[in-house]
Design a protein around this motif. Structure first.
Motif, PDB file in Angstrom:
ATOM      1  N   VAL A  12       1.004  -0.792   0.297  1.00  0.00           N
ATOM      2  CA  VAL A  12       0.463  -0.325  -0.033  1.00  0.00           C
ATOM      3  C   VAL A  12       0.648   0.987  -0.125  1.00  0.00           C
ATOM      4  O   VAL A  12       1.509   1.580   1.141  1.00  0.00           O
ATOM      5  CB  VAL A  12      -0.958   0.500   1.158  1.00  0.00           C
ATOM      6  N   ASP A  13       1.087   1.753  -1.262  1.00  0.00           N
ATOM      7  CA  ASP A  13       1.408   2.681  -1.280  1.00  0.00           C
ATOM      8  C   ASP A  13       1.586   3.959  -2.455  1.00  0.00           C
ATOM      9  O   ASP A  13       1.234   3.885  -3.780  1.00  0.00           O
ATOM     10  CB  ASP A  13       3.536   2.278  -1.578  1.00  0.00           C
ATOM     11  N   ASP A  14       1.196   4.950  -1.935  1.00  0.00           N
ATOM     12  CA  ASP A  14       0.075   5.656  -3.460  1.00  0.00           C
ATOM     13  C   ASP A  14       1.379   5.931  -4.422  1.00  0.00           C
ATOM     14  O   ASP A  14       1.590   6.139  -5.341  1.00  0.00           O
ATOM     15  CB  ASP A  14       0.089   7.451  -2.779  1.00  0.00           C
ATOM     16  N   ARG A  16       3.545   5.514  -7.143  1.00  0.00           N
ATOM     17  CA  ARG A  16       4.157   4.059  -8.040  1.00  0.00           C
ATOM     18  C   ARG A  16       5.302   3.310  -8.469  1.00  0.00           C
ATOM     19  O   ARG A  16       5.730   3.027  -7.889  1.00  0.00           O
ATOM     20  CB  ARG A  16       3.963   4.792  -9.498  1.00  0.00           C
ATOM     21  N   ARG A  19       6.228   1.215  -5.057  1.00  0.00           N
ATOM     22  CA  ARG A  19       5.676   0.173  -5.556  1.00  0.00           C
ATOM     23  C   ARG A  19       5.946  -0.591  -6.564  1.00  0.00           C
ATOM     24  O   ARG A  19       6.037  -2.122  -6.138  1.00  0.00           O
ATOM     25  CB  ARG A  19       3.651   0.736  -5.916  1.00  0.00           C
ATOM     26  N   GLU A  20       7.086  -0.324  -7.407  1.00  0.00           N
ATOM     27  CA  GLU A  20       7.454  -1.092  -8.248  1.00  0.00           C
ATOM     28  C   GLU A  20       9.299  -1.694  -7.878  1.00  0.00           C
ATOM     29  O   GLU A  20       9.306  -2.605  -8.746  1.00  0.00           O
ATOM     30  CB  GLU A  20       7.485  -0.199  -9.906  1.00  0.00           C
ATOM     31  N   VAL A  37      -1.617  -4.468  -5.036  1.00  0.00           N
ATOM     32  CA  VAL A  37      -1.317  -3.014  -4.471  1.00  0.00           C
ATOM     33  C   VAL A  37      -2.470  -2.223  -4.214  1.00  0.00           C
ATOM     34  O   VAL A  37      -3.139  -2.313  -5.263  1.00  0.00           O
ATOM     35  CB  VAL A  37       0.407  -2.692  -5.969  1.00  0.00           C
ATOM     36  N   THR A  39      -3.285   2.151  -3.630  1.00  0.00           N
ATOM     37  CA  THR A  39      -2.726   3.597  -3.564  1.00  0.00           C
ATOM     38  C   THR A  39      -2.601   4.179  -2.500  1.00  0.00           C
ATOM     39  O   THR A  39      -2.446   5.667  -2.488  1.00  0.00           O
ATOM     40  CB  THR A  39      -2.975   4.284  -5.500  1.00  0.00           C
ATOM     41  N   THR A  40      -4.070   3.688  -1.769  1.00  0.00           N
ATOM     42  CA  THR A  40      -4.283   4.811  -0.964  1.00  0.00           C
ATOM     43  C   THR A  40      -5.057   3.827   0.417  1.00  0.00           C
ATOM     44  O   THR A  40      -4.811   3.065   0.240  1.00  0.00           O
ATOM     45  CB  THR A  40      -5.454   5.622  -1.495  1.00  0.00           C
ATOM     46  N   GLU A  43      -8.225   1.935   0.191  1.00  0.00           N
ATOM     47  CA  GLU A  43      -8.312   1.011  -0.654  1.00  0.00           C
ATOM     48  C   GLU A  43      -7.316   0.007  -0.092  1.00  0.00           C
ATOM     49  O   GLU A  43      -7.670  -1.144  -0.748  1.00  0.00           O
ATOM     50  CB  GLU A  43      -7.224   1.492  -2.179  1.00  0.00           C
ATOM     51  N   ASP A  59       2.466   2.310   3.407  1.00  0.00           N
ATOM     52  CA  ASP A  59       3.770   3.401   3.278  1.00  0.00           C
ATOM     53  C   ASP A  59       2.737   4.413   4.617  1.00  0.00           C
ATOM     54  O   ASP A  59       1.432   3.891   4.778  1.00  0.00           O
ATOM     55  CB  ASP A  59       3.381   4.348   1.527  1.00  0.00           C
ATOM     56  N   MET A  62      -0.579   8.682   2.490  1.00  0.00           N
ATOM     57  CA  MET A  62      -1.030   9.086   1.754  1.00  0.00           C
ATOM     58  C   MET A  62      -2.451  10.093   1.643  1.00  0.00           C
ATOM     59  O   MET A  62      -2.573  10.368   2.635  1.00  0.00           O
ATOM     60  CB  MET A  62      -1.507   7.205   1.453  1.00  0.00           C
TER      61      MET A  62
END
Ligand SMILES: Nc1ncnc2c1ncn2[C@@H]1O[C@H](COP(=O)(O)OP(=O)(O)O)[C@@H](O)[C@H]1O
Ligand SMILES: [Mg+2]
Length: 409
Positions: A12-14, A16, A19-20, A37, A39-40, A43, A59, A62
């Motif tokens: 979970v991380d806003d 990209r 995350r990658e 994955v 992004t908030t 979510e 993370d 966010m």
């Protein structure tokens, strides 16, 4: 869960890139699997519910909800999950807050690969142990299953509600209640999707007089990777109102290709996009219907004023505990009520030991033409007693959902 000894992780991380990068660092570890994955923070909570991972890499900063609040929320619902906080802040204050929220570990960004893998293995081991303990507890608590993702009362307020309209006996009015309730609850702020829960002989599109080439068959194989474009493409719009329809397959033999698990995942996804997801369930305790119950916030049980229907409703209410359905979440509705029939609502309610929330009168002159027009009768004449009954059903549903939510906060 068929995850064996693998450690299932969600990120979970806003950002990209983060995350990658993490995905890349983990790709050669055969025992660690990135299961999704987000992004908030919000979510992330939903994803945790949907995929029930072992570990969440979270993370802190966010946009909608910070990682510490998200951590608290996830652990409230899914306590076996282990959370590893990932943050640029090396601030001991953050670390303390994260630990207080129940996080298992704390890594600073960018994490060193050995550090990251060691932390995930530690956390994964803990998660497996916690899960095992929970299973032992479950086995010792007889039939009632543990509540899973999307179960009763676990709906976060920012997501929509799944309402299942069900009767153990067919022909009592589930489709009629579904369509009329849907158009009543639907507006720009609270959009509604109706989902056919009778995959072999569903008639939602026919009753709403809409045709489309797509159906749930087009979503089921992609249940794990749904996105708004795919879903928008498959849903059919009821032109008169804007209510969306997820249609049953066009031919009955296609129904077999859809599993209960896929059905549940589709409902869980629709809840992110619509305020109310209303399932017109078939009259059977099939895998599809049981998955819908699992994903639901409320079940509207429909019965008629006759002995076979009342008997079946009683059997179902008696069984509700066994299938993990809390009686308080069942809203009992008596349809096709005719005051000339000697079985009174009071006697039914007494017999079932369940309050009748709404009584809908029999009114063939309203119902039959509405089906032929493909337009729910509430749209025609709101003053008719049958339409007023639906309006008060909608009101009761709204109130009860708000109540259920406040109880579970
Ligand atoms: N309140 C009502 N008054 C008169 N007819 C009704 C009423 N509710 C449902 N019906 C009729 O009963 C039949 C079965 O209704 P339906 O909604 O298709 O039931 P189900 O989905 O439970 O099989 C339909 O012909 C419908 O028009
Ligand atoms: Mg029906």
């Amino acid at each position: 869960m068929a995850d064996g000894d693998n450690i299932r992780v969600i990120i979970v991380d806003d950002v990209r890139e983060t995350r990658e990068n993490i995905r890349k660092l983990l790709q050669f570890e055969s025992d660690i699997e990135v299961a999704g994955v987000a992004t908030t923070g919000r979510e992330g909570i939903q994803l945790a519910r949907d995929v029930s991972p072992d570990v969440v890499l979270m993370d802190i900063n966010m946009p909608d909800m910070d990682g510490i609040t998200a951590t608290e929320n996830i652990l409230k619902e899914l306590p076996h999950i282990q959370i590893v906080i990932l943050s640029v802040q090396g601030d001991p204050n953050y670390m303390r807050r994260a630990m207080l929220a129940g996080a298992r570990d704390f890594l600073t960004k960018p994490p060193m690969v050995d550090e990251l893998i060691a932390a995930l293995r530690r956390a994964g081991k803990m998660a497996h142990e916690e899960k095992q303990k929970a299973e032992v507890r479950y086995q010792t608590t007889e039939l009632g299953g543990p509540l899973g993702p999307g179960d009763f009362g676990t709906g976060a307020s920012s997501y929509g509600k799944v309402i299942v309209v069900f009767s153990p006996k067919g022909g009592v009015g589930c489709t009629t209640v579904t369509t009329n309730l849907a158009v009543t609850l639907h507006n720009a702020e609270t959009p509604v999707v109706v989902v056919d829960g009778n995959l072999q002989f569903g008639d939602l599109t026919i009753v709403l007089n809409e045709r489309g080439k797509n159906s749930i068959v087009d979503l089921a194989p992609r249940a794990d990777e749904l996105d708004t474009d795919i879903v928008d493409d498959v849903l059919i719009t009821h032109r008169a109102t804007g209510v969306k329809i997820l249609a049953a397959p066009q031919s009955p033999e296609q129904a077999e290709s859809i599993s209960g698990e896929q059905y549940g995942k589709i409902l869980a996804y629709l809840r992110r996009l619509y305020s109310y997801v209303i399932v017109d369930a078939e009259s059977a305790l099939s895998d599809i219907v049981l998955s819908a119950f699992d994903a639901s916030t409320m079940v509207i049980l429909v019965a008629n004023q006759d002995i076979p229907s009342i008997n079946d409703a009683r059997l179902f209410l008696d069984l509700s505990d066994v299938i993990g359905l809390d009686r308080d979440r069942i809203l009992f509705t008596l349809n096709k009520f005719d005051k000339r029939i000697s079985i009174t609502p009071e006697s039914i309610s007494e017999n079932l030991r369940k309050e009748i929330a709404i009584t809908i009168p029999v009114d063939e002159r309203a119902v039959l033409p509405s089906i032929n027009r493909g337009s729910p009768f509430v749209l025609a004449d709101k003053k008719r007693p049958i339409a007023r009954a639906i309006l008060s059903l909608a009101e009761t549903v709204r109130l009860q959902l708000a109540e259920l939510e406040s109880v579970n906060e």
